[in-house]
Design a protein around this motif. Structure first.
Motif, PDB file in Angstrom:
ATOM      1  N   GLU A  51      38.087  58.337  33.224  1.00  0.00           N
ATOM      2  CA  GLU A  51      37.929  56.910  32.951  1.00  0.00           C
ATOM      3  C   GLU A  51      39.257  56.274  32.558  1.00  0.00           C
ATOM      4  OE1 GLU A  51      34.128  58.861  33.004  1.00  0.00           O
ATOM      5  OE2 GLU A  51      35.946  59.315  31.858  1.00  0.00           O
ATOM      6  N   SER A  53      41.138  53.108  34.464  1.00  0.00           N
ATOM      7  CA  SER A  53      41.566  51.857  33.828  1.00  0.00           C
ATOM      8  C   SER A  53      43.072  51.659  33.963  1.00  0.00           C
ATOM      9  CB  SER A  53      41.128  51.815  32.357  1.00  0.00           C
ATOM     10  OG  SER A  53      41.726  52.852  31.607  1.00  0.00           O
ATOM     11  N   GLU A  96      35.347  37.690  25.468  1.00  0.00           N
ATOM     12  CA  GLU A  96      35.403  37.494  26.920  1.00  0.00           C
ATOM     13  C   GLU A  96      36.236  36.263  27.275  1.00  0.00           C
ATOM     14  OE1 GLU A  96      32.343  36.698  30.656  1.00  0.00           O
ATOM     15  OE2 GLU A  96      31.702  37.929  28.947  1.00  0.00           O
ATOM     16  N   LYS A 104      39.240  37.869  29.319  1.00  0.00           N
ATOM     17  CA  LYS A 104      38.873  38.068  30.722  1.00  0.00           C
ATOM     18  C   LYS A 104      39.698  37.218  31.684  1.00  0.00           C
ATOM     19  CE  LYS A 104      34.789  38.740  33.598  1.00  0.00           C
ATOM     20  NZ  LYS A 104      33.295  38.657  33.638  1.00  0.00           N
ATOM     21  N   ASP A 159      38.625  40.240  36.263  1.00  0.00           N
ATOM     22  CA  ASP A 159      37.324  40.906  36.165  1.00  0.00           C
ATOM     23  C   ASP A 159      37.441  42.426  36.199  1.00  0.00           C
ATOM     24  OD1 ASP A 159      36.281  38.405  36.095  1.00  0.00           O
ATOM     25  OD2 ASP A 159      35.281  38.483  38.049  1.00  0.00           O
ATOM     26  N   GLU A 160      38.227  42.965  37.131  1.00  0.00           N
ATOM     27  CA  GLU A 160      38.276  44.414  37.324  1.00  0.00           C
ATOM     28  C   GLU A 160      38.867  45.128  36.115  1.00  0.00           C
ATOM     29  OE1 GLU A 160      40.077  47.774  40.439  1.00  0.00           O
ATOM     30  OE2 GLU A 160      40.190  45.631  40.932  1.00  0.00           O
ATOM     31  N   TYR A 208      39.301  43.891  33.023  1.00  0.00           N
ATOM     32  CA  TYR A 208      38.485  43.634  31.831  1.00  0.00           C
ATOM     33  C   TYR A 208      37.280  44.574  31.808  1.00  0.00           C
ATOM     34  CZ  TYR A 208      35.638  41.123  28.384  1.00  0.00           C
ATOM     35  OH  TYR A 208      34.861  40.788  27.286  1.00  0.00           O
ATOM     36  N   THR A 209      36.640  44.759  32.956  1.00  0.00           N
ATOM     37  CA  THR A 209      35.492  45.662  33.039  1.00  0.00           C
ATOM     38  C   THR A 209      35.902  47.096  32.735  1.00  0.00           C
ATOM     39  OG1 THR A 209      34.392  44.244  34.664  1.00  0.00           O
ATOM     40  CG2 THR A 209      33.670  46.540  34.552  1.00  0.00           C
ATOM     41  N   ALA A 210      37.070  47.506  33.260  1.00  0.00           N
ATOM     42  CA  ALA A 210      37.532  48.877  33.025  1.00  0.00           C
ATOM     43  C   ALA A 210      37.838  49.112  31.548  1.00  0.00           C
ATOM     44  CB  ALA A 210      38.770  49.162  33.869  1.00  0.00           C
ATOM     45  N   THR A 218      36.739  47.339  28.859  1.00  0.00           N
ATOM     46  CA  THR A 218      35.539  47.266  28.024  1.00  0.00           C
ATOM     47  C   THR A 218      34.631  48.471  28.250  1.00  0.00           C
ATOM     48  OG1 THR A 218      34.480  45.850  29.689  1.00  0.00           O
ATOM     49  CG2 THR A 218      35.536  44.754  27.826  1.00  0.00           C
ATOM     50  N   GLY A 219      34.793  49.127  29.399  1.00  0.00           N
ATOM     51  CA  GLY A 219      34.058  50.376  29.605  1.00  0.00           C
ATOM     52  C   GLY A 219      34.594  51.503  28.751  1.00  0.00           C
TER      53      GLY A 219
END
Length: 957
Positions: free
Chosen positions: A310, A314, A812, A816, A821-822, A824-826, A828-829
């Motif tokens: 992961e 990211s 966010e 963000k 998007d990509e 930020y999603t990585a 926050t994951g």
């Protein structure tokens, strides 16, 4: 480190219908004929100090009545079928099943007026022995052991004249208090929960999340027993003798309880034993069960590291967004490997380098973009699927008994028990240089989640070579794991340092054909060798406790010399399997040696000997020690010595050049960092731990060690306390208790948020009102406490609601747009945005107690302080809120604040099976998750250990 203004204030499963109906009818008849409302233990919140002094004097206890502890809900974690039915029909509970719940709950409202004299209102005596007038029962399962239970809480005090008898008694008492729970966890440890407890989705998810971490065969488990027995010297042999005696005692109680029909009622409700004929089996326990149980405990609380795939993804997302050089800088600033502003347990400037970022990384095995696939756990390469049979019609039963049919429909334990990040315990210790008495003071304990019964059990062990009192995990209670010895006390918090790595094994085909990502062979030392396939087929039937449909499925994992396969991908176009290798894998119970030493009064005599004992524990824990002279700290764990240049944050190639030093795959052994390289300290002015960073340069696979961490709630308060040099047990407990009801976001980040909002006048009336409410809450300390004890209504309820709704929106809005998007999603994951008390997160899901463990508070704090022009050490690589412009950032915060303020309580707190929608207090409240047939009422939210000690030794042996 960042300077903060101190904020601490000391205030003066059904069988066929006909059969099931018969069982229920028999149960109702039993209840009608045999059951009267069971007497509950009288509430005794203020045990007289004289009783404590009497107990201490009777045993020549060096703690002199100044050792206290508490373990909600209660000691008794076993209920017969009749007692479960009585609970469901009449609300009665077995004695001592909840008598520590009320005093534990009461501290959240009563800590402000706490004194040393009133500590007994909220804690219980942890003195050795039982005063003559407090003996409730005496059991002699063998001539060489006596189990004496006290009237106050039913704690088993086990005294043996022989070592075998002492351990036999410990096993026997464990059967009395936790037989069902122990049985449950040995099945979890073997990946066989659903056949035992039913096929509820959460049960399936739980065994699916744990088994791949420790997919042991019976041979694997026995090898671990043999390793301790044959490779750990005299203490290893003694440990296995103790384990066998413990199992013998557990089995002796199992046989007697089955014969006498006073075994836990869950065995009937899950179809293991017939309520009428008593036909059925409670399977015997064996020593390998303890290895399986140890793997569960270690997996829950003693692991660390992992997540390298992961992290790679990211990082790749950051490099895609900003380019390789700038993207790497951005990623590293979010990674916070060695943030200069983060709170640390060892704060004297000592450095303990481990798992740092290498100057010249080598051996990295970064995946090709878009190539990563997670290894499926439930699948069949021939295409066969899990088989499900339709649920049968529900059994008709009296309304009050119908809940029995769905008792475990939601699962006996939360599905994410093992996948959720752990680390909830805390510790506060103050050197005698800063206490009123001149003796050290400690308030500490583990937070193991809120369950009914509790995963831990209280006991006292007193026999040849053993003298300790405290708690042990149910089923592995040969020794006290957290508690006190003759003249010292100890506790632990989860450390989480990196002891797990990810390797990329090159895939191949034995005939020389081109490999694919699905190949089941890999290259090892030049040969194309097969992966070991481990399978587990589980089937379940409905029962009285689980009315879900009958079904079955097959789990499958592949094991290599480099660990368990977790993902598949390509690296530079070549197919690889990513594997996870944990240093404690195949060594789940080796730590038994350290615990044996903790319990041995002939070994632990001071801080130095305690640290040496802790060094024998392979799991990643922070250990804390206090006696009449010293406080001490030691970080344990089998920290592998990595090859030079290997970056532990990312996958590396499975080649000898990048392997752990002296790595031997057959037994998973390697060279480990020496004791001198582990963070440690003796007699620092104070220690705090709330799963924060240990020391300078010490590496953990954790993105949360930034400028704002939950540990700040303790550190700020203890630093303020030691200024007057008169710390007491009561004042240190107050510091812990206030931190336990504090909102981390409010205390540490709200001041900067308000500064941004007030950088210009707030003219909108509704927004002005919201800002005023937040400011009033800030002035009052940003606590989530009740208006009065028992009111179930928060002071500053609107401000709390606004913050709960606002935080995820503002994060966010601030980050963000800049990250995209990509990315930020990585990110926050890897690190969740929020962990508010009402959120359904953590190892016990909603109503978990533990909160504010990991989140984006540090990122927001650094970003806002940068925009405000304040000094920031270790800033983010870029500013994000409003593109770095104060006015634009303010607009973004105001827009999200307006959204949050407009959200009604029913939307912020949507309700669940415990709470009505909009009930703010209940949404936060702690609910002990029922692992059996007894349930408890919700209690006030407290971010606090489940088992907790308050100790101050005035003398020593």
């Amino acid at each position: 480190m960042r300077q903060r203004i101190p904020r601490f204030r000391v205030r003066s499963r059904s069988p066929e219908p006909a059969r099931a109906a018969g069982v229920l009818a028999a149960a109702v008849a039993l209840a009608a004929g045999l059951l009267a409302p069971l007497p509950q233990a009288a509430a005794d919140p203020a045990r007289a100090v004289a009783d404590r002094t009497q107990a201490a004097a009777a045993t020549a206890d060096p703690c002199g009545g100044q050792c206290s502890d508490i373990l909600p809900p209660g000691t008794n974690g076993s209920a017969t079928l009749v007692e479960i039915l009585g609970h469901r029909l009449f609300g009665t509970k077995p004695a001592h099943s909840d008598d520590q719940l009320k005093p534990y709950d009461a501290l959240s409202a009563g800590y402000g007026s706490l004194t040393d004299a009133t500590l007994d209102t909220y804690f219980r005596s942890a003195s050795f022995g039982v005063p003559a007038g407090q003996v409730a029962s005496v059991t002699r399962p063998r001539p060489d052991v006596t189990i004496t239970r006290d009237k106050q809480h039913g704690v088993p005090h086990i005294k043996g004249s022989t070592r075998y008898g002492t351990e036999f008694g410990a096993g026997y008492a464990a059967g009395q208090d936790r037989l069902w729970l122990i049985d449950l966890f040995r099945h979890i440890g073997r990946g066989e929960l659903t056949p035992f407890a039913g096929g509820a989705p959460a049960n399936q998810g739980l065994e699916q999340s744990f088994w791949p971490q420790a997919p042991y065969t019976e041979e694997d488990l026995q090898k671990q027993v043999d390793y301790i027995l044959n490779k750990q010297g005299a203490r290893g042999k003694q440990a296995m003798e103790d384990a066998q005696a413990y199992v013998d005692g557990l089995n002796a109680y199992r046989v007697q309880a089955k014969k006498g029909r006073y075994f836990p009622g869950e065995y009937v409700l899950t179809g293991k034993v017939d309520a009428i004929t008593n036909i059925g089996e409670i399977k015997p326990f064996k020593v390998t069960d303890l290895i399986a149980l140890a793997s569960v405990v270690g997996g829950l609380f003693g692991g660390g590291g992992g997540g390298e795939v992961e992290s790679a993804l990211s990082l790749l997302a950051a490099q895609k967004k900003y380019g390789v050089e700038e993207g790497t800088k951005v990623w590293e600033s979010f990674r916070q490997r060695n943030d200069p502003e983060t709170v640390q347990t060892v704060h004297d400037g000592s450095s303990f380098p481990y798992a740092e970022k290498p100057a010249k990384p080598r051996g990295a095995a970064m995946p090709d973009p878009g190539s990563v696939e997670r290894e499926p756990l439930i699948f069949d390469r021939t295409g066969a699927a899990a088989q499900q049979t339709p649920a049968k019609d529900p059994v008709k039963a009296p309304a009050k008994l119908r809940k029995l049919q769905g008792m475990h429909d939601e699962g006996v334990l939360p599905e994410d028990l093992f996948t959720a990040k752990k680390g909830m315990s805390n510790a506060l210790l103050v050197s005698g240089r800063h206490t009123a008495s001149g003796n050290p003071v400690a308030v500490f304990g583990p937070q193991t989640g809120y369950f009914a019964p509790q995963l831990l059990m209280m006991q006292e062990l007193d026999g040849p070579g053993i003298k300790a009192r405290g708690v042990s995990f149910a089923g592995v209670g040969m020794y006290i794991q957290l508690g006190r010895g003759l003249d010292y006390s100890w506790s632990a918090t989860s450390a989480g340092q990196d002891i797990t790595d990810t390797y990329a094994v090159e895939l191949c085909e034995p005939g020389g054909a081109a490999p694919t990502k699905q190949s089941t062979h890999y290259r090892h030392k030049g040969a194309c060798v097969p992966m070991e396939k481990l399978e587990k087929t589980n089937a379940w039937k409905p029962s009285l406790a689980d009315s879900t449909a009958a079904g079955s499925y097959r789990m499958q994992v592949f094991r290599t010399k480099w660990g368990i396969v977790t993902h598949r991908a390509t690296v530079d176009g070549k197919p690889v399997a990513y594997t996870s290798l944990r240093s404690t894998y195949r060594h789940e119970a080796d730590s038994i040696i350290g615990f044996q030493m903790f319990n041995d009064p002939g070994y632990v005599k001071d801080a130095a000997s305690f640290q040496k004992a802790a060094d024998h524990i392979g799991y990643a824990f922070n250990w804390f020690y206090a006696d009449s002279r010293d406080i001490a700290y030691y970080n344990s764990g089998s920290n592998p010595v990595r090859a030079e240049g290997v970056d532990a944050s990312f996958p590396v190639r499975a080649e000898d050049a990048y392997a752990w030093k002296d790595f031997e795959p057959e037994g998973n052994t390697a060279a480990y960092t020496p004791m001198s390289e582990h963070p440690q300290s003796v007699n620092q002015d104070y220690y705090i731990s709330w799963n924060n960073k240990q020391a300078d340069d010490y590496g953990a696979a954790d993105f949360s060690f930034g400028s704002v961490h939950r540990g700040d709630l303790l550190d700020d308060r203890v630093r303020e306390l030691i200024g007057d040099g008169k710390v007491t047990r009561a004042s240190l407990t107050q510091a812990m208790a206030e931190a336990a009801v504090a909102d981390l976001r409010g205390e540490q980040v709200l001041p900067e948020l308000l500064k941004v909002l007030r950088s210009q006048p707030v003219t909108d009336p509704q927004l002005a009102t919201a800002v005023q409410q937040l400011e009033a809450w800030k002035k009052a300390g940003t606590l989530r406490n009740q208006t009065a004890a028992g009111s179930k209504t928060y002071a500053h309820a609107d401000a709390v609601r606004i913050m709960d709704a606002w935080w995820p929106l503002l994060v966010e809005a601030a980050f963000k747009p800049g990250l995209g998007d990509e990315l930020y999603t990585a990110l926050t994951g890897q690190l969740g945005v929020d962990e508010a008390p009402s959120a359904a997160h953590g190892p016990t899901g909603a109503h978990a107690g533990s909160a504010f463990q990991r989140g984006w508070w540090g990122y927001v704090d650094k970003d806002l302080r940068t925009i405000l022009g304040q000094d920031v050490k270790g800033p983010l690589a870029r500013t994000y809120c409003g593109g770095g412009e104060l006015a634009a950032c303010r607009d973004a915060l105001l827009a999200t604040l307006a959204q949050a303020a407009a959200k009604p309580a029913t939307e912020v707190y949507p309700g669940d099976e415990h709470c009505k929608a909009g009930d703010q207090w209940c949404a936060d409240a702690i609910v002990h998750r029922a692992v059996g047939g007894i349930t408890h009422q919700p209690i006030q939210w407290q971010n606090r250990p489940t088992y907790q000690q308050v100790v101050e030794f005035p003398s020593r042996r």
